[in-house]
Design a protein around this motif. Sequence first.
Motif, short mmCIF file in Angstrom:
data_model
loop_
_atom_site.label_atom_id
_atom_site.label_comp_id
_atom_site.label_asym_id
_atom_site.label_seq_id
_atom_site.Cartn_x
_atom_site.Cartn_y
_atom_site.Cartn_z
N TYR A 1 0.84 -1.20 0.00
CA TYR A 1 0.00 0.00 0.00
C TYR A 1 0.87 1.25 0.00
O TYR A 1 0.60 2.21 -0.72
CB TYR A 1 -0.93 -0.01 1.22
N PHE A 2 1.93 1.23 0.82
CA PHE A 2 2.81 2.40 0.92
C PHE A 2 3.96 2.35 -0.07
O PHE A 2 4.79 3.25 -0.10
CB PHE A 2 3.34 2.55 2.35
N ASP A 3 4.03 1.29 -0.87
CA ASP A 3 5.06 1.12 -1.90
C ASP A 3 6.46 1.20 -1.32
O ASP A 3 7.33 1.94 -1.80
CB ASP A 3 4.87 2.15 -3.03
N VAL A 4 6.67 0.45 -0.23
CA VAL A 4 7.97 0.37 0.42
C VAL A 4 8.27 -1.10 0.74
O VAL A 4 7.36 -1.92 0.81
CB VAL A 4 8.01 1.20 1.74
N PRO A 5 9.54 -1.45 0.96
CA PRO A 5 9.86 -2.81 1.40
C PRO A 5 9.24 -3.08 2.77
O PRO A 5 9.11 -2.16 3.60
CB PRO A 5 11.38 -2.83 1.49
N VAL A 6 8.87 -4.31 3.03
CA VAL A 6 8.22 -4.65 4.30
C VAL A 6 9.09 -4.28 5.50
O VAL A 6 8.58 -3.94 6.56
CB VAL A 6 7.78 -6.13 4.32
N GLU A 7 10.43 -4.31 5.33
CA GLU A 7 11.32 -3.96 6.44
C GLU A 7 11.19 -2.50 6.85
O GLU A 7 11.56 -2.15 7.97
CB GLU A 7 12.80 -4.22 6.07
N VAL A 8 10.70 -1.66 5.96
CA VAL A 8 10.50 -0.25 6.30
C VAL A 8 9.34 -0.10 7.29
O VAL A 8 9.33 0.76 8.15
CB VAL A 8 10.24 0.60 5.04
N VAL A 9 8.38 -1.01 7.18
CA VAL A 9 7.19 -0.94 8.03
C VAL A 9 7.34 -1.78 9.30
O VAL A 9 6.91 -1.37 10.37
CB VAL A 9 5.95 -1.41 7.24
N PHE A 10 7.97 -2.94 9.17
CA PHE A 10 8.09 -3.87 10.29
C PHE A 10 9.54 -4.31 10.45
O PHE A 10 10.22 -4.59 9.48
CB PHE A 10 7.20 -5.10 10.08
N SER A 11 9.99 -4.40 11.70
CA SER A 11 11.34 -4.82 12.00
C SER A 11 11.34 -5.56 13.33
O SER A 11 10.49 -5.30 14.19
CB SER A 11 12.25 -3.59 12.09
N LEU A 12 12.30 -6.45 13.52
CA LEU A 12 12.43 -7.13 14.80
C LEU A 12 13.06 -6.22 15.85
O LEU A 12 12.88 -6.41 17.04
CB LEU A 12 13.28 -8.40 14.64
N ARG A 13 13.81 -5.22 15.39
CA ARG A 13 14.43 -4.27 16.30
C ARG A 13 13.59 -2.99 16.33
O ARG A 13 13.10 -2.56 15.29
CB ARG A 13 15.84 -3.92 15.84
N PRO A 14 13.46 -2.38 17.51
CA PRO A 14 12.70 -1.13 17.60
C PRO A 14 13.34 -0.05 16.73
O PRO A 14 14.57 0.02 16.61
CB PRO A 14 12.75 -0.74 19.05
N PHE A 15 12.52 0.78 16.13
CA PHE A 15 13.02 1.91 15.36
C PHE A 15 13.47 3.00 16.31
O PHE A 15 12.86 3.21 17.36
CB PHE A 15 11.92 2.48 14.44
N PRO A 16 14.54 3.73 15.97
CA PRO A 16 14.94 4.85 16.83
C PRO A 16 13.88 5.93 16.82
O PRO A 16 13.18 6.11 15.85
CB PRO A 16 16.24 5.34 16.21
N ARG A 17 13.76 6.62 17.94
CA ARG A 17 12.78 7.70 18.01
C ARG A 17 13.20 8.81 17.06
O ARG A 17 14.37 9.06 16.85
CB ARG A 17 12.70 8.25 19.42
N LEU A 18 12.22 9.49 16.51
CA LEU A 18 12.51 10.62 15.62
C LEU A 18 13.31 11.67 16.37
O LEU A 18 13.03 11.96 17.52
CB LEU A 18 11.21 11.23 15.10
N GLY A 19 14.31 12.21 15.71
CA GLY A 19 15.11 13.26 16.32
C GLY A 19 16.24 12.73 17.20
O GLY A 19 17.03 13.51 17.71
N SER A 20 16.32 11.39 17.37
CA SER A 20 17.41 10.87 18.19
C SER A 20 18.66 10.74 17.33
O SER A 20 18.60 10.63 16.13
CB SER A 20 17.04 9.50 18.78
N GLU A 21 19.79 10.78 17.99
CA GLU A 21 21.05 10.66 17.26
C GLU A 21 21.26 9.19 16.93
O GLU A 21 20.97 8.31 17.70
CB GLU A 21 22.21 11.17 18.10
N GLY A 22 21.76 8.89 15.72
CA GLY A 22 21.93 7.51 15.36
C GLY A 22 23.19 7.19 14.79
O GLY A 22 24.04 7.11 14.28
#
Length: 66
Positions: A45-66
């Motif tokens: 639906y969003f025309d992205v790879p499934v890993e962009v939507v779902f991951s086993l590791r938590p996504f970093p919070r927006l604005g956090s340093e990475g």
Amino acid sequence: MLRAERGTSRRELAEALGVHYQTIGYLERGEYSPSLSLALQIAEYFDVPVEVVFSLRPFPRLGSEG
């Protein structure tokens, strides 16, 4: 995040995927894990790879340093 960026409501996304709109809320809050089929539908639906939507590791919070 993808849904908000694209201005899609929970109800619109749910209708496009054939699920109840509350299911979208559960997914977004991490209270529900989708089936593989639903995960793939959301990614398509969003025309992205499934890993962009779902991951086993938590996504970093927006604005956090990475």
